[in-house]
Design a protein around this motif. Structure first.
Motif, mmCIF file in Angstrom:
data_model
loop_
_atom_site.group_PDB
_atom_site.id
_atom_site.type_symbol
_atom_site.label_atom_id
_atom_site.label_comp_id
_atom_site.label_asym_id
_atom_site.label_seq_id
_atom_site.Cartn_x
_atom_site.Cartn_y
_atom_site.Cartn_z
ATOM 1 N N MET A 167 0.841 -1.207 0.000
ATOM 2 C CA MET A 167 0.000 0.000 0.000
ATOM 3 C C MET A 167 0.872 1.251 0.000
ATOM 4 O O MET A 167 1.991 1.228 0.518
ATOM 5 N N PRO A 168 0.373 2.352 -0.573
ATOM 6 C CA PRO A 168 1.180 3.576 -0.630
ATOM 7 C C PRO A 168 1.346 4.214 0.740
ATOM 8 O O PRO A 168 0.592 3.934 1.664
ATOM 9 N N ASP A 169 2.389 5.022 0.855
ATOM 10 C CA ASP A 169 2.507 5.874 2.041
ATOM 11 C C ASP A 169 1.573 7.053 1.825
ATOM 12 O O ASP A 169 1.776 7.862 0.922
ATOM 13 N N TRP A 170 0.542 7.132 2.640
ATOM 14 C CA TRP A 170 -0.482 8.138 2.417
ATOM 15 C C TRP A 170 0.040 9.519 2.783
ATOM 16 O O TRP A 170 0.422 9.780 3.919
ATOM 17 N N LYS A 171 0.061 10.388 1.809
ATOM 18 C CA LYS A 171 0.531 11.761 2.004
ATOM 19 C C LYS A 171 -0.583 12.638 2.548
ATOM 20 O O LYS A 171 -0.353 13.514 3.386
ATOM 21 N N TYR A 172 -1.812 12.408 2.075
ATOM 22 C CA TYR A 172 -2.967 13.208 2.495
ATOM 23 C C TYR A 172 -4.155 12.292 2.807
ATOM 24 O O TYR A 172 -4.305 11.230 2.202
ATOM 25 N N THR A 173 -4.972 12.721 3.742
ATOM 26 C CA THR A 173 -6.301 12.146 3.934
ATOM 27 C C THR A 173 -7.303 13.279 3.817
ATOM 28 O O THR A 173 -7.158 14.307 4.488
ATOM 29 N N VAL A 174 -8.294 13.109 2.946
ATOM 30 C CA VAL A 174 -9.368 14.092 2.806
ATOM 31 C C VAL A 174 -10.606 13.524 3.497
ATOM 32 O O VAL A 174 -11.181 12.533 3.040
ATOM 33 N N VAL A 175 -10.982 14.124 4.617
ATOM 34 C CA VAL A 175 -12.103 13.651 5.431
ATOM 35 C C VAL A 175 -13.377 14.354 4.984
ATOM 36 O O VAL A 175 -13.450 15.586 4.966
ATOM 37 N N CYS A 176 -14.404 13.550 4.655
ATOM 38 C CA CYS A 176 -15.670 14.087 4.139
ATOM 39 C C CYS A 176 -16.834 13.522 4.946
ATOM 40 O O CYS A 176 -17.277 12.396 4.681
ATOM 41 N N PRO A 177 -17.359 14.254 5.939
ATOM 42 C CA PRO A 177 -18.560 13.794 6.628
ATOM 43 C C PRO A 177 -19.738 13.824 5.659
ATOM 44 O O PRO A 177 -19.869 14.762 4.866
ATOM 45 N N ALA A 178 -20.591 12.797 5.718
ATOM 46 C CA ALA A 178 -21.687 12.721 4.745
ATOM 47 C C ALA A 178 -22.955 12.199 5.408
ATOM 48 O O ALA A 178 -22.919 11.176 6.097
ATOM 49 N N LEU A 179 -24.033 12.912 5.188
ATOM 50 C CA LEU A 179 -25.356 12.475 5.631
ATOM 51 C C LEU A 179 -26.324 12.657 4.467
ATOM 52 O O LEU A 179 -26.620 13.790 4.074
ATOM 53 N N GLY A 229 -23.906 13.088 14.303
ATOM 54 C CA GLY A 229 -23.685 14.514 14.099
ATOM 55 C C GLY A 229 -22.332 14.803 13.475
ATOM 56 O O GLY A 229 -21.421 13.957 13.455
ATOM 57 N N GLN A 230 -22.189 16.025 12.972
ATOM 58 C CA GLN A 230 -21.004 16.377 12.183
ATOM 59 C C GLN A 230 -19.727 16.418 13.013
ATOM 60 O O GLN A 230 -18.652 16.054 12.529
ATOM 61 N N THR A 231 -19.822 16.858 14.270
ATOM 62 C CA THR A 231 -18.621 16.881 15.102
ATOM 63 C C THR A 231 -18.036 15.481 15.233
ATOM 64 O O THR A 231 -16.833 15.274 15.083
ATOM 65 N N LYS A 232 -18.890 14.505 15.530
ATOM 66 C CA LYS A 232 -18.423 13.134 15.709
ATOM 67 C C LYS A 232 -17.959 12.530 14.390
ATOM 68 O O LYS A 232 -17.027 11.709 14.368
ATOM 69 N N ALA A 233 -18.592 12.915 13.288
ATOM 70 C CA ALA A 233 -18.155 12.423 11.983
ATOM 71 C C ALA A 233 -16.737 12.921 11.672
ATOM 72 O O ALA A 233 -15.890 12.162 11.183
ATOM 73 N N LEU A 234 -16.488 14.176 11.952
ATOM 74 C CA LEU A 234 -15.139 14.714 11.760
ATOM 75 C C LEU A 234 -14.147 14.033 12.704
ATOM 76 O O LEU A 234 -13.014 13.729 12.331
ATOM 77 N N GLN A 235 -14.577 13.801 13.960
ATOM 78 C CA GLN A 235 -13.715 13.126 14.919
ATOM 79 C C GLN A 235 -13.319 11.738 14.420
ATOM 80 O O GLN A 235 -12.157 11.334 14.516
ATOM 81 N N ALA A 236 -14.304 11.003 13.872
ATOM 82 C CA ALA A 236 -14.003 9.683 13.316
ATOM 83 C C ALA A 236 -13.023 9.796 12.152
ATOM 84 O O ALA A 236 -12.150 8.934 11.965
ATOM 85 N N GLY A 237 -13.168 10.873 11.368
ATOM 86 C CA GLY A 237 -12.232 11.101 10.277
ATOM 87 C C GLY A 237 -10.812 11.277 10.780
ATOM 88 O O GLY A 237 -9.862 10.679 10.238
ATOM 89 N N PHE A 238 -10.637 12.079 11.821
ATOM 90 C CA PHE A 238 -9.304 12.258 12.410
ATOM 91 C C PHE A 238 -8.779 10.921 12.948
ATOM 92 O O PHE A 238 -7.603 10.587 12.775
ATOM 93 N N ASP A 239 -9.636 10.165 13.606
ATOM 94 C CA ASP A 239 -9.205 8.924 14.247
ATOM 95 C C ASP A 239 -8.813 7.845 13.240
ATOM 96 O O ASP A 239 -7.961 7.000 13.533
ATOM 97 N N HIS A 240 -9.438 7.849 12.057
ATOM 98 C CA HIS A 240 -9.168 6.811 11.057
ATOM 99 C C HIS A 240 -8.262 7.289 9.926
ATOM 100 O O HIS A 240 -7.956 6.516 9.008
ATOM 101 N N ASP A 249 -13.666 32.995 9.838
ATOM 102 C CA ASP A 249 -14.872 32.238 9.478
ATOM 103 C C ASP A 249 -14.868 30.942 10.281
ATOM 104 O O ASP A 249 -14.309 29.935 9.864
ATOM 105 N N VAL A 250 -15.483 30.977 11.453
ATOM 106 C CA VAL A 250 -15.466 29.811 12.341
ATOM 107 C C VAL A 250 -16.305 28.674 11.786
ATOM 108 O O VAL A 250 -16.088 27.507 12.107
ATOM 109 N N GLY A 251 -17.281 28.978 10.929
ATOM 110 C CA GLY A 251 -18.179 27.951 10.428
ATOM 111 C C GLY A 251 -17.629 27.149 9.267
ATOM 112 O O GLY A 251 -18.283 26.219 8.795
ATOM 113 N N SER A 252 -16.454 27.478 8.781
ATOM 114 C CA SER A 252 -15.901 26.771 7.634
ATOM 115 C C SER A 252 -15.285 25.444 8.065
ATOM 116 O O SER A 252 -14.372 25.407 8.904
ATOM 117 N N ASN A 253 -15.765 24.351 7.478
ATOM 118 C CA ASN A 253 -15.173 23.036 7.733
ATOM 119 C C ASN A 253 -14.125 22.668 6.691
ATOM 120 O O ASN A 253 -13.615 21.551 6.705
#
Length: 305
Positions: free
Chosen positions: A1-13, A74-85, A154-158
């Motif tokens: 597998m490649p050495d991952w340079k970037y992870t793009v986290v996308c919460p989706a509902l 919720g979106q906070t937890k979705a982003l948290q899961a993104g960071f964790d994985h 802009d605090v609301g920007s994800n």
């Protein structure tokens, strides 16, 4: 597998109609780095065809990962899961509704690297948006800065890029994703921003309304302010005022003054109780399991297939 340079986290509902194009446009934006970019979709309990749409994409594209929640967190937890994985050295977060253009990812990364920053966010530019959306955003950001004293434009920007995964393993209360830039600033990270346009939705439905943002955003803002306080949680000046007013109220002075002082004591006492209640709530939220993952689809493998 490649050495991952970037992870793009996308919460989706419920973004089934947007997800294939989102992944395609992220790959296009990353260019030669696409093979080293892990596109991580966090499905937050979707009830549409999102998982059916994502299944063939995961099987065909080794750089697509899907974290499937058990229920909606919720979106906070979705982003948290993104960071964790996340597996990438740099972390990008972006909403899945395609209102933010993935083509801006290289601009965010360029700003991060050129200026030696730890986090760069995209300041939203509402071209052609309804006036109430533009005004509410400006009022909300101005009011928030007055209360929290942070400097985010802009605090609301994800839409952000992080130099390192410094939110991995955290447990933020629901709604606090709006203040990730503020948390980073408080913890001493160097921040920057670029500007980018917000496009209208072409598919799916927004999970937020102006009133909903206000109803959720106000308590979140004060919770965030509590996070910034010292470990004592309740400011020392509040204790000082409370006991000073209590001492003065017990002195032999006129009844009018006593009534006023007891009113002040009542206000300070209830404020103290409110702050303590919020602190207890935050402690409980931090101790809870942040989210429940049903499955992780990764490296072309789907466990339930």
């Amino acid at each position: 597998m490649p050495d991952w340079k970037y992870t793009v986290v996308c919460p989706a509902l419920n973004e089934a109609k947007n997800l294939p194009l989102l992944i395609e446009r992220i790959d296009q934006a990353m260019g030669d780095d696409a093979v080293q970019t892990d596109v991580l979709i966090v499905d937050d309990g979707s009830t549409d065809d999102s998982l059916a749409v994502l299944r063939p994409l995961v099987e065909a594209k080794p750089n697509v990962t899907v974290v499937v929640f058990e229920g909606n967190h919720g979106q906070t937890k979705a982003l948290q899961a993104g960071f964790d994985h996340a597996r990438g050295e740099r972390i990008v977060t972006i909403d899945s509704d395609l209102q933010m253009d993935p083509a801006d990812i290289p601009r965010l990364i360029e700003k991060l690297e050129a200026d030696g920053l730890d986090l760069v966010y995209l300041k939203k530019r509402y071209e052609g948006a309804p006036w109430i959306r533009r005004v509410s955003s400006r009022v909300a950001n101005g009011f928030r800065r007055a209360i929290t004293k942070d400097t985010a434009k802009d605090v609301g920007s994800n839409y952000k890029v992080y130099r390192t995964n410094f939110f991995k393993g955290r447990n933020f209360g629901s709604g606090l994703h709006r203040f990730f830039t503020g948390f980073a600033e408080v913890e001493g990270y160097k921040l920057g921003w670029i500007e980018g346009a917000v496009a209208p939705r072409t598919a799916g439905f927004s999970n937020y309304t102006v009133l909903g943002r206000l109803r959720q955003g106000l308590p979140d803002m004060f919770y965030y302010a509590l996070y910034r306080l010292p470990k004592t949680t309740v400011p020392r000046w509040l204790y000082g005022l409370f006991f000073a007013a209590l001492v003065v109220a017990l002195l032999p002075i006129g009844s009018g003054w006593k009534l006023a002082l007891w009113a002040v004591i009542g206000f300070l006492f209830t404020t103290t109780l409110a702050l303590l209640a919020h602190a207890l709530h935050l402690t409980v939220m931090r101790s809870r399991t942040p989210y429940v993952v049903r499955e992780v689809w990764r490296d072309g493998v789907i466990p339930s297939a």
